[in-house]
Design a protein around this motif. Structure first.
Motif, PDB file in Angstrom:
ATOM      1  N   ASP A 192       8.964  12.328  -5.038  1.00  0.00           N
ATOM      2  CA  ASP A 192       8.635  12.891  -3.724  1.00  0.00           C
ATOM      3  C   ASP A 192       7.360  12.302  -3.118  1.00  0.00           C
ATOM      4  N   THR A 193       6.286  12.224  -3.904  1.00  0.00           N
ATOM      5  CA  THR A 193       5.015  11.748  -3.354  1.00  0.00           C
ATOM      6  C   THR A 193       5.111  10.316  -2.845  1.00  0.00           C
ATOM      7  N   LEU A 194       5.682   9.441  -3.665  1.00  0.00           N
ATOM      8  CA  LEU A 194       5.825   8.048  -3.256  1.00  0.00           C
ATOM      9  C   LEU A 194       6.801   7.907  -2.095  1.00  0.00           C
ATOM     10  N   ARG A 195       7.818   8.730  -2.085  1.00  0.00           N
ATOM     11  CA  ARG A 195       8.795   8.669  -0.994  1.00  0.00           C
ATOM     12  C   ARG A 195       8.144   9.014   0.343  1.00  0.00           C
ATOM     13  N   SER A 196       7.265   9.982   0.328  1.00  0.00           N
ATOM     14  CA  SER A 196       6.555  10.356   1.557  1.00  0.00           C
ATOM     15  C   SER A 196       5.659   9.222   2.042  1.00  0.00           C
ATOM     16  N   LEU A 197       4.960   8.579   1.109  1.00  0.00           N
ATOM     17  CA  LEU A 197       4.111   7.454   1.471  1.00  0.00           C
ATOM     18  C   LEU A 197       4.940   6.288   2.002  1.00  0.00           C
ATOM     19  N   ALA A 198       6.075   6.033   1.352  1.00  0.00           N
ATOM     20  CA  ALA A 198       6.943   4.937   1.782  1.00  0.00           C
ATOM     21  C   ALA A 198       7.502   5.187   3.175  1.00  0.00           C
ATOM     22  N   THR A 199       7.812   6.439   3.479  1.00  0.00           N
ATOM     23  CA  THR A 199       8.336   6.788   4.803  1.00  0.00           C
ATOM     24  C   THR A 199       7.316   6.482   5.902  1.00  0.00           C
ATOM     25  N   VAL A 200       6.047   6.801   5.637  1.00  0.00           N
ATOM     26  CA  VAL A 200       4.988   6.512   6.608  1.00  0.00           C
ATOM     27  C   VAL A 200       4.878   5.006   6.832  1.00  0.00           C
ATOM     28  N   ILE A 201       4.952   4.240   5.747  1.00  0.00           N
ATOM     29  CA  ILE A 201       4.868   2.778   5.858  1.00  0.00           C
ATOM     30  C   ILE A 201       6.045   2.229   6.653  1.00  0.00           C
ATOM     31  N   LEU A 202       7.244   2.703   6.346  1.00  0.00           N
ATOM     32  CA  LEU A 202       8.443   2.226   7.033  1.00  0.00           C
ATOM     33  C   LEU A 202       8.387   2.528   8.528  1.00  0.00           C
ATOM     34  N   ASP A 203       7.928   3.717   8.873  1.00  0.00           N
ATOM     35  CA  ASP A 203       7.823   4.084  10.292  1.00  0.00           C
ATOM     36  C   ASP A 203       6.848   3.176  11.025  1.00  0.00           C
ATOM     37  N   SER A 204       5.747   2.840  10.361  1.00  0.00           N
ATOM     38  CA  SER A 204       4.750   1.966  10.975  1.00  0.00           C
ATOM     39  C   SER A 204       5.315   0.552  11.162  1.00  0.00           C
ATOM     40  N   LEU A 205       5.939   0.019  10.117  1.00  0.00           N
ATOM     41  CA  LEU A 205       6.496  -1.331  10.195  1.00  0.00           C
ATOM     42  C   LEU A 205       7.602  -1.411  11.241  1.00  0.00           C
ATOM     43  N   LYS A 206       8.410  -0.377  11.322  1.00  0.00           N
ATOM     44  CA  LYS A 206       9.498  -0.359  12.301  1.00  0.00           C
ATOM     45  C   LYS A 206       8.955  -0.440  13.727  1.00  0.00           C
ATOM     46  N   GLU A 207       7.782   0.137  13.937  1.00  0.00           N
ATOM     47  CA  GLU A 207       7.152   0.079  15.252  1.00  0.00           C
ATOM     48  C   GLU A 207       6.387  -1.228  15.479  1.00  0.00           C
ATOM     49  N   GLY A 208       6.345  -2.061  14.422  1.00  0.00           N
ATOM     50  CA  GLY A 208       5.695  -3.356  14.557  1.00  0.00           C
ATOM     51  C   GLY A 208       4.251  -3.401  14.116  1.00  0.00           C
ATOM     52  N   TYR A 209       3.799  -2.348  13.422  1.00  0.00           N
ATOM     53  CA  TYR A 209       2.394  -2.277  13.011  1.00  0.00           C
ATOM     54  C   TYR A 209       2.257  -2.459  11.502  1.00  0.00           C
ATOM     55  N   PRO A 210       1.520  -3.471  11.038  1.00  0.00           N
ATOM     56  CA  PRO A 210       1.276  -3.663   9.605  1.00  0.00           C
ATOM     57  C   PRO A 210       0.465  -2.494   9.033  1.00  0.00           C
ATOM     58  N   VAL A 211       0.563  -2.300   7.730  1.00  0.00           N
ATOM     59  CA  VAL A 211      -0.163  -1.239   7.031  1.00  0.00           C
ATOM     60  C   VAL A 211      -1.164  -1.904   6.096  1.00  0.00           C
ATOM     61  N   LYS A 212      -2.447  -1.583   6.248  1.00  0.00           N
ATOM     62  CA  LYS A 212      -3.488  -2.254   5.477  1.00  0.00           C
ATOM     63  C   LYS A 212      -3.621  -1.712   4.060  1.00  0.00           C
ATOM     64  N   ARG A 213      -3.495  -0.394   3.913  1.00  0.00           N
ATOM     65  CA  ARG A 213      -3.665   0.197   2.586  1.00  0.00           C
ATOM     66  C   ARG A 213      -2.326   0.682   2.071  1.00  0.00           C
ATOM     67  N   VAL A 214      -1.886   0.106   0.947  1.00  0.00           N
ATOM     68  CA  VAL A 214      -0.589   0.430   0.352  1.00  0.00           C
ATOM     69  C   VAL A 214      -0.807   0.908  -1.076  1.00  0.00           C
ATOM     70  N   ASN A 215      -0.186   2.019  -1.423  1.00  0.00           N
ATOM     71  CA  ASN A 215      -0.257   2.527  -2.787  1.00  0.00           C
ATOM     72  C   ASN A 215       0.181   1.428  -3.766  1.00  0.00           C
ATOM     73  N   PRO A 216      -0.548   1.220  -4.865  1.00  0.00           N
ATOM     74  CA  PRO A 216      -0.205   0.153  -5.813  1.00  0.00           C
ATOM     75  C   PRO A 216       1.234   0.223  -6.319  1.00  0.00           C
ATOM     76  N   PHE A 217       1.782   1.432  -6.427  1.00  0.00           N
ATOM     77  CA  PHE A 217       3.153   1.578  -6.919  1.00  0.00           C
ATOM     78  C   PHE A 217       4.187   1.107  -5.890  1.00  0.00           C
ATOM     79  N   LEU A 218       3.752   0.915  -4.648  1.00  0.00           N
ATOM     80  CA  LEU A 218       4.657   0.454  -3.589  1.00  0.00           C
ATOM     81  C   LEU A 218       4.346  -0.980  -3.159  1.00  0.00           C
ATOM     82  N   ALA A 219       3.368  -1.580  -3.809  1.00  0.00           N
ATOM     83  CA  ALA A 219       2.893  -2.892  -3.383  1.00  0.00           C
ATOM     84  C   ALA A 219       3.939  -3.992  -3.539  1.00  0.00           C
TER      85      ALA A 219
END
Length: 322
Positions: A192-219
């Motif tokens: 659940d925790t990683l899934r929530s973080l991944a969802t935030v990243i995906l939403d940002s990338l879909k809008e065209g915005y890179p994400v600077k800080r990524v959890n190491p488990f999702l790197a």
């Protein structure tokens, strides 16, 4: 004596089947990005006994370092595309397949020539277009059919439209933006925790915005070098793009595919009501019969001796020859 004669005849027939096809190398020197020095290698399999032009299918592999045989340098060996090519040739259909960028024979060279940070999804498309053009001018072929698997479904869809290929086949292809597909996949693949973080990243990338800080488990999936390529992929909606292709369409999905649900193929069908939709019982993502249990299903990814799902070859052959 009769048994010996029967065995001898069977051996002769088997040899004839084995010799009924010719494999030859094909190559494409990339054109994008400008100045990059890289040539993609592939295999063209042609029926030997053809007396007139035959149809040819271009197979386009899916995501990751997946090569022309549907094997991954770092993950699995299914031999699914090699088996599919051999089977279609027996049906009188030629097959071309190639090592996409960052796979097979060009894995290290692609990283050196282009670099993962400079990669864009449209480069996959331009590579496919290059191979299609080669097939279209080859007088041995009566028509060119583009077949894309998984990520290759969208690649093939775009390339088929650009080249006005005769027909298009989607095999286990997404019917919605890849960011939304990944969200569905993460429901069972991430806690659940990683899934929530991944969802935030995906939403940002879909809008065209890179994400600077990524959890190491999702790197592995979302490191800084990968993000530009993902953003370029996420600008496409397959359900929109498939409407732009004018030719006949075949949609195939396995009911036991744990990576791409049948609902994805149904989305494409809704977008293209004239398409032929075939959902195959027990077929998984690597085109083999498999149980629904996730662990047992994934085990088949690394069992190249398993045959292709019954009915798959016949479904493709009927569409190609129709």
């Amino acid at each position: 004596m009769n048994r010996l004669l029967t065995a001898a005849l069977f051996l002769i027939a088997s040899c004839r089947i084995a010799l009924a096809q010719t494999e030859e190398p094909i190559h494409y020197k990339i054109t994008e990005p400008a100045g990059a020095d890289l040539t993609l290698d592939g295999t063209l399999t042609v029926p030997d006994n053809a007396t007139k032009g035959v149809p040819v299918v271009l197979l386009i592999a899916g995501s990751g370092p997946t090569d022309r045989d549907c094997n991954s340098t770092y993950g699995f060996k299914s031999n699914a595309f090699k088996m599919l090519a051999d089977s279609l040739v027996r049906q009188g259909i030629a097959v071309a397949r190639y090592d996409k960028r960052y796979s097979g024979t060009n894995l290290k060279a692609a990283v050196a020539a282009v670099g993962t940070d400079k990669h864009r999804f449209d480069y996959y498309v331009s590579d496919a277009v290059g191979f299609i053009h080669q097939l279209q001018v080859d007088k041995r072929f009566s028509k060119v059919i583009v077949a894309g698997h998984s990520e290759g479904s969208l690649v093939g869809m775009l390339a088929a439209r650009q080249t006005k290929a005769d027909k298009y086949i989607s095999i286990a292809g997404a019917g919605q933006n890849i960011a939304d597909v990944m969200k569905v996949q993460f429901q069972t693949a991430l806690p659940d925790t990683l899934r929530s973080l991944a969802t935030v990243i995906l939403d940002s990338l879909k809008e065209g915005y890179p994400v600077k800080r990524v959890n190491p488990f999702l790197a592995t999936m979302f490191n800084a070098k990968m993000q530009p390529g993902l953003i370029s992929w996420m600008k496409y909606d397959p359900a929109v793009e498939i409407k732009k292709y004018a030719g006949p369409v075949l949609l195939i999905n396995g009911k036991h595919d744990i990576q791409v649900a049948t609902s994805e193929a149904e989305r494409l069908k809704a977008a293209r009501p004239d398409a032929t939709l075939v959902l195959i019982d027990r077929m998984n993502h690597v085109l083999k019969n498999a149980p629904l249990d996730r662990a047992a299903n994934i085990e088949t990814y690394n069992q190249p001796h398993l045959p292709l799902t019954p009915g798959l070859v016949e479904t493709i052959a009927r569409f190609v020859k129709k």
